[in-house]
Design a protein around this motif. Structure first.
Motif, PDB file in Angstrom:
ATOM      1  N   TRP A 107       0.822  -1.213   0.000  1.00  0.00           N
ATOM      2  CA  TRP A 107       0.000   0.000   0.000  1.00  0.00           C
ATOM      3  C   TRP A 107       0.856   1.264   0.000  1.00  0.00           C
ATOM      4  O   TRP A 107       0.513   2.245  -0.678  1.00  0.00           O
ATOM      5  CB  TRP A 107      -0.942  -0.017   1.202  1.00  0.00           C
ATOM      6  CG  TRP A 107      -1.764  -1.269   1.255  1.00  0.00           C
ATOM      7  CD1 TRP A 107      -1.729  -2.254   2.207  1.00  0.00           C
ATOM      8  CD2 TRP A 107      -2.710  -1.713   0.278  1.00  0.00           C
ATOM      9  NE1 TRP A 107      -2.591  -3.269   1.894  1.00  0.00           N
ATOM     10  CE2 TRP A 107      -3.216  -2.972   0.711  1.00  0.00           C
ATOM     11  CE3 TRP A 107      -3.186  -1.168  -0.922  1.00  0.00           C
ATOM     12  CZ2 TRP A 107      -4.164  -3.668  -0.012  1.00  0.00           C
ATOM     13  CZ3 TRP A 107      -4.138  -1.889  -1.642  1.00  0.00           C
ATOM     14  CH2 TRP A 107      -4.612  -3.114  -1.192  1.00  0.00           C
ATOM     15  N   THR A 108       1.946   1.265   0.758  1.00  0.00           N
ATOM     16  CA  THR A 108       2.853   2.420   0.698  1.00  0.00           C
ATOM     17  C   THR A 108       3.477   2.510  -0.686  1.00  0.00           C
ATOM     18  O   THR A 108       3.647   3.596  -1.242  1.00  0.00           O
ATOM     19  CB  THR A 108       3.949   2.321   1.772  1.00  0.00           C
ATOM     20  OG1 THR A 108       4.674   1.089   1.625  1.00  0.00           O
ATOM     21  CG2 THR A 108       3.362   2.391   3.172  1.00  0.00           C
ATOM     22  N   GLY A 109       3.807   1.349  -1.267  1.00  0.00           N
ATOM     23  CA  GLY A 109       4.372   1.330  -2.617  1.00  0.00           C
ATOM     24  C   GLY A 109       3.388   1.855  -3.647  1.00  0.00           C
ATOM     25  O   GLY A 109       3.759   2.584  -4.564  1.00  0.00           O
ATOM     26  N   ILE A 114       1.599   6.321  -7.377  1.00  0.00           N
ATOM     27  CA  ILE A 114       0.700   7.402  -7.781  1.00  0.00           C
ATOM     28  C   ILE A 114       1.444   8.728  -7.823  1.00  0.00           C
ATOM     29  O   ILE A 114       1.298   9.531  -8.752  1.00  0.00           O
ATOM     30  CB  ILE A 114      -0.498   7.492  -6.812  1.00  0.00           C
ATOM     31  CG1 ILE A 114      -1.378   6.236  -6.948  1.00  0.00           C
ATOM     32  CG2 ILE A 114      -1.329   8.745  -7.073  1.00  0.00           C
ATOM     33  CD1 ILE A 114      -2.445   6.117  -5.884  1.00  0.00           C
ATOM     34  N   PHE A 115       2.300   8.945  -6.805  1.00  0.00           N
ATOM     35  CA  PHE A 115       3.078  10.183  -6.773  1.00  0.00           C
ATOM     36  C   PHE A 115       4.064  10.243  -7.936  1.00  0.00           C
ATOM     37  O   PHE A 115       4.261  11.301  -8.536  1.00  0.00           O
ATOM     38  CB  PHE A 115       3.837  10.294  -5.446  1.00  0.00           C
ATOM     39  CG  PHE A 115       4.759  11.484  -5.404  1.00  0.00           C
ATOM     40  CD1 PHE A 115       4.261  12.759  -5.220  1.00  0.00           C
ATOM     41  CD2 PHE A 115       6.129  11.330  -5.565  1.00  0.00           C
ATOM     42  CE1 PHE A 115       5.101  13.856  -5.196  1.00  0.00           C
ATOM     43  CE2 PHE A 115       6.985  12.416  -5.540  1.00  0.00           C
ATOM     44  CZ  PHE A 115       6.463  13.691  -5.350  1.00  0.00           C
ATOM     45  N   LEU A 161       4.818   8.430   3.795  1.00  0.00           N
ATOM     46  CA  LEU A 161       4.666   7.001   3.505  1.00  0.00           C
ATOM     47  C   LEU A 161       5.942   6.429   2.908  1.00  0.00           C
ATOM     48  O   LEU A 161       6.275   5.265   3.145  1.00  0.00           O
ATOM     49  CB  LEU A 161       3.487   6.788   2.545  1.00  0.00           C
ATOM     50  CG  LEU A 161       2.107   7.066   3.144  1.00  0.00           C
ATOM     51  CD1 LEU A 161       1.033   7.012   2.064  1.00  0.00           C
ATOM     52  CD2 LEU A 161       1.788   6.066   4.243  1.00  0.00           C
ATOM     53  N   LEU A 162       6.663   7.247   2.145  1.00  0.00           N
ATOM     54  CA  LEU A 162       7.941   6.792   1.594  1.00  0.00           C
ATOM     55  C   LEU A 162       8.909   6.429   2.711  1.00  0.00           C
ATOM     56  O   LEU A 162       9.675   5.462   2.591  1.00  0.00           O
ATOM     57  CB  LEU A 162       8.555   7.886   0.710  1.00  0.00           C
ATOM     58  CG  LEU A 162       9.943   7.581   0.129  1.00  0.00           C
ATOM     59  CD1 LEU A 162       9.868   6.406  -0.845  1.00  0.00           C
ATOM     60  CD2 LEU A 162      10.521   8.810  -0.572  1.00  0.00           C
ATOM     61  N   GLY A 163       8.880   7.187   3.808  1.00  0.00           N
ATOM     62  CA  GLY A 163       9.754   6.891   4.931  1.00  0.00           C
ATOM     63  C   GLY A 163       9.504   5.488   5.478  1.00  0.00           C
ATOM     64  O   GLY A 163      10.445   4.735   5.738  1.00  0.00           O
ATOM     65  N   HIS A 168      11.599  -0.341   5.828  1.00  0.00           N
ATOM     66  CA  HIS A 168      11.510  -1.788   5.662  1.00  0.00           C
ATOM     67  C   HIS A 168      12.336  -2.253   4.467  1.00  0.00           C
ATOM     68  O   HIS A 168      13.017  -3.281   4.542  1.00  0.00           O
ATOM     69  CB  HIS A 168      10.054  -2.215   5.468  1.00  0.00           C
ATOM     70  CG  HIS A 168       9.907  -3.681   5.212  1.00  0.00           C
ATOM     71  ND1 HIS A 168      10.030  -4.629   6.207  1.00  0.00           N
ATOM     72  CD2 HIS A 168       9.670  -4.380   4.063  1.00  0.00           C
ATOM     73  CE1 HIS A 168       9.877  -5.836   5.693  1.00  0.00           C
ATOM     74  NE2 HIS A 168       9.650  -5.714   4.397  1.00  0.00           N
ATOM     75  N   ALA A 169      12.284  -1.495   3.356  1.00  0.00           N
ATOM     76  CA  ALA A 169      12.962  -1.910   2.128  1.00  0.00           C
ATOM     77  C   ALA A 169      14.472  -1.991   2.319  1.00  0.00           C
ATOM     78  O   ALA A 169      15.125  -2.907   1.797  1.00  0.00           O
ATOM     79  CB  ALA A 169      12.630  -0.932   1.003  1.00  0.00           C
ATOM     80  N   PHE A 170      15.037  -1.051   3.062  1.00  0.00           N
ATOM     81  CA  PHE A 170      16.478  -0.992   3.264  1.00  0.00           C
ATOM     82  C   PHE A 170      16.975  -2.274   3.934  1.00  0.00           C
ATOM     83  O   PHE A 170      17.873  -2.957   3.426  1.00  0.00           O
ATOM     84  CB  PHE A 170      16.824   0.222   4.133  1.00  0.00           C
ATOM     85  CG  PHE A 170      18.245   0.676   4.016  1.00  0.00           C
ATOM     86  CD1 PHE A 170      18.558   1.820   3.313  1.00  0.00           C
ATOM     87  CD2 PHE A 170      19.279  -0.028   4.625  1.00  0.00           C
ATOM     88  CE1 PHE A 170      19.879   2.252   3.212  1.00  0.00           C
ATOM     89  CE2 PHE A 170      20.587   0.382   4.524  1.00  0.00           C
ATOM     90  CZ  PHE A 170      20.897   1.532   3.814  1.00  0.00           C
ATOM     91  N   GLY A 171      16.374  -2.602   5.071  1.00  0.00           N
ATOM     92  CA  GLY A 171      16.794  -3.804   5.792  1.00  0.00           C
ATOM     93  C   GLY A 171      16.439  -5.077   5.062  1.00  0.00           C
ATOM     94  O   GLY A 171      17.215  -6.046   5.048  1.00  0.00           O
TER      95      GLY A 171
END
Length: 214
Positions: A107-109, A114-115, A161-163, A168-171
């Motif tokens: 959902w954040t993705g 959209i942005f 939301l990107l934050g 999560h994506a980084f780790g």
């Protein structure tokens, strides 16, 4: 070979590599955006012109677009696979052990996607001549956009939301690539938190400054 190429593990591996490439791109984009805070439009416009005309950058632009498409496509495919593998919702008291961030990554993705479409419409498509505007003066284009309250609301919400997505994506990327270590993994988590806070906050600072004080 098809099973290897399209297995969940291989998709996660490709997503991790694509994600790390995108993580490297964001600070470059941020540095250029910081030039919007200058009263002189020339540095930002020169940087935008360089990014649009330098051959190596144009090659990297193609790589970036491909990376974004791969990351999005594989992410959607993996999420659909996860949903199909768990057709019945977990009963209360038997919830998945996946983290809060992991459960909401799709959902954040989607919000970030959209942005990106909005961002491409306002800048990239203008550069290609598909949208009306002055590609020689992106400084003025950006300042005009940041003067619109609704644009800032969307911008700030998306970067918040990107934050969450970045943390999560980084780790997760390092874990997928098999780089877990009792010493390095805690450091990666700290770096992920730092990155996931600093990048969105500085982008938000630019937005608020141009909106309220310029």
């Amino acid at each position: 070979m098809n099973k290897i190429l399209f297995s969940s593990i291989s998709k996660k591996f490709v997503m991790a590599l694509a994600g790390l490439f995108l993580l490297l791109f964001l600070p470059v984009h941020l540095v250029i955006n910081l030039m919007l805070l200058k009263s002189d439009p020339e540095p930002f416009n020169k940087a935008a012109e360089f990014m649009a005309t330098f051959p190596l950058v144009k090659v990297m632009e193609i790589v970036l677009m491909g990376t974004i498409l791969i990351h999005i496509t594989w992410g959607i495919m993996l999420q659909i696979q996860n949903w199909l593998s768990r057709p019945v919702r977990y009963a209360a008291g038997n919830k998945s052990e996946t983290s809060f961030f992991s459960r909401f990554m799709i959902w954040t993705g989607a919000t970030i996607l959209i942005f990106l479409v909005l961002h491409f419409f306002n800048f990239y498509f203008m550069k290609l001549g598909l949208v009306e505007g002055d590609p020689e003066n992106f400084y003025a284009v950006a300042h005009d956009l940041f003067s619109i309250p609704a644009y800032n609301y969307i911008y700030l919400a998306c970067f918040a939301l990107l934050g969450f997505h970045l943390y999560h994506a980084f780790g997760s990327a390092f874990q997928t690539l098999g780089l877990n270590h009792r010493i390095w993994t805690p450091l990666v988590k700290v770096l992920a938190l730092f990155y996931a806070i600093i990048i969105p906050v500085v982008f938000a600072f630019i937005s608020v400054t141009l909106w309220l004080f310029r």
